[in-house]
Design a protein around this motif. Sequence first.
Motif, PDB file in Angstrom:
ATOM      1  N   THR A 144      -3.568   3.519   4.498  1.00 56.91           N
ATOM      2  CA  THR A 144      -4.316   2.436   3.616  1.00 56.91           C
ATOM      3  C   THR A 144      -3.679   1.135   3.862  1.00 56.91           C
ATOM      4  N   GLU A 201      -9.073   5.448  -5.902  1.00 58.67           N
ATOM      5  CA  GLU A 201      -7.900   6.303  -5.560  1.00 58.67           C
ATOM      6  C   GLU A 201      -6.586   5.824  -6.318  1.00 58.67           C
ATOM      7  N   ALA A 202      -6.562   4.749  -6.157  1.00 60.61           N
ATOM      8  CA  ALA A 202      -5.308   3.778  -6.631  1.00 60.61           C
ATOM      9  C   ALA A 202      -5.487   4.061  -8.293  1.00 60.61           C
ATOM     10  N   GLN A 224      -4.295   7.131  -9.999  1.00 65.81           N
ATOM     11  CA  GLN A 224      -3.006   7.510  -9.987  1.00 65.81           C
ATOM     12  C   GLN A 224      -2.045   6.480 -10.808  1.00 65.81           C
ATOM     13  N   ALA A 225      -2.846   5.502 -11.430  1.00 71.87           N
ATOM     14  CA  ALA A 225      -2.182   4.606 -12.229  1.00 71.87           C
ATOM     15  C   ALA A 225      -2.096   5.100 -13.646  1.00 71.87           C
ATOM     16  N   ALA A 242       0.765  -1.098  -0.110  1.00 71.86           N
ATOM     17  CA  ALA A 242      -0.092   0.027   0.144  1.00 71.86           C
ATOM     18  C   ALA A 242       0.723   1.328  -0.050  1.00 71.86           C
ATOM     19  N   PRO A 243       0.228   2.381  -0.530  1.00 70.56           N
ATOM     20  CA  PRO A 243       1.203   3.551  -0.682  1.00 70.56           C
ATOM     21  C   PRO A 243       1.386   4.334   0.676  1.00 70.56           C
ATOM     22  N   LEU A 285     -10.885   3.196  -2.105  1.00 74.36           N
ATOM     23  CA  LEU A 285      -9.244   2.930  -2.147  1.00 74.36           C
ATOM     24  C   LEU A 285      -8.770   2.580  -3.663  1.00 74.36           C
ATOM     25  N   VAL A 286      -9.539   1.572  -4.222  1.00 76.36           N
ATOM     26  CA  VAL A 286      -9.217   1.251  -5.505  1.00 76.36           C
ATOM     27  C   VAL A 286      -9.564   2.360  -6.597  1.00 76.36           C
ATOM     28  N   TYR A 293       0.341  -2.251  -7.421  1.00 73.71           N
ATOM     29  CA  TYR A 293      -0.783  -2.507  -6.279  1.00 73.71           C
ATOM     30  C   TYR A 293      -2.140  -1.882  -6.791  1.00 73.71           C
ATOM     31  N   ALA A 294      -2.243  -1.082  -7.792  1.00 76.52           N
ATOM     32  CA  ALA A 294      -3.625  -0.522  -8.152  1.00 76.52           C
ATOM     33  C   ALA A 294      -4.290  -1.761  -8.904  1.00 76.52           C
TER      34      ALA A 294
END
Length: 245
Positions: A91, A209-210, A213-214, A86-87, A206-207, A145-146
């Motif tokens: 999280t 958000e991920a 940023q992907a 996790a970043p 959270l997904v 991670y994403a």
Amino acid sequence: MFQLPATPTDYPPQQTDQPLVAVAGPHTQQLWEAALPFFRDIMATPFVTQLGDGTLAAPEYHYYLQQDNHYLETYINGLRSLGRSAPDATTAAFWNDAAALSEGEVDSHNSELEGGNAVEEQGSPSPSNLAYQAFLRDACATQPYAVGATAMLPCFWTYPEVALRLLPAYRAWTADHPGEQHPYEEWIMLYSGDGFVEPCTQAIALVEEALSQATPEEVAVAVGEFCIGTLHEVMFFDQSRLHFS
């Protein structure tokens, strides 16, 4: 695309294509829309329909619980893997808490199995189960991670969505059977309750958000992984018909 026919029932689940646990933005909206045909198939399985109307045979339900215990070992490991990748610490804490929540699912399953006198032998994981576990292990071990978080999301999201859709069937059954307990009340109440709906909402956020940023390439892979994971959910909910005898 092949679509499973609906299972006839006097107590149908709620029929809607809209998510009952809300999307968190454009990326999770895309995930929902991409996997919607598979989610419709989940709701059409005899297992889910009979879970809602109370006609599911107890041995099939016990088989499902035993299979879910096998599956949850891998799922819990995947959640802890997300915690490690996790970043940020907040999280990471969520995914680790989610792993603890899933450990509670195992305890709940074991309690139901003991109450149903079905603890003599857990048996081996079914072919559908093994395929799903292999998919999750690969996603968490080899993907960014994403993408890994997106691959883990179908299980997190599907259960509250199914249980919330079964609530009308449960309530109608209860109204028609005063003084009786619905055979699968515990499952429906567990997964439609705040204890699962609220973490599911957090996981979706959270997904989202991920994925925001992907890279575009990672997002494209993640959408595919979400669809594959939801297809595995179809087979998981249908495995008692496919593998149980």
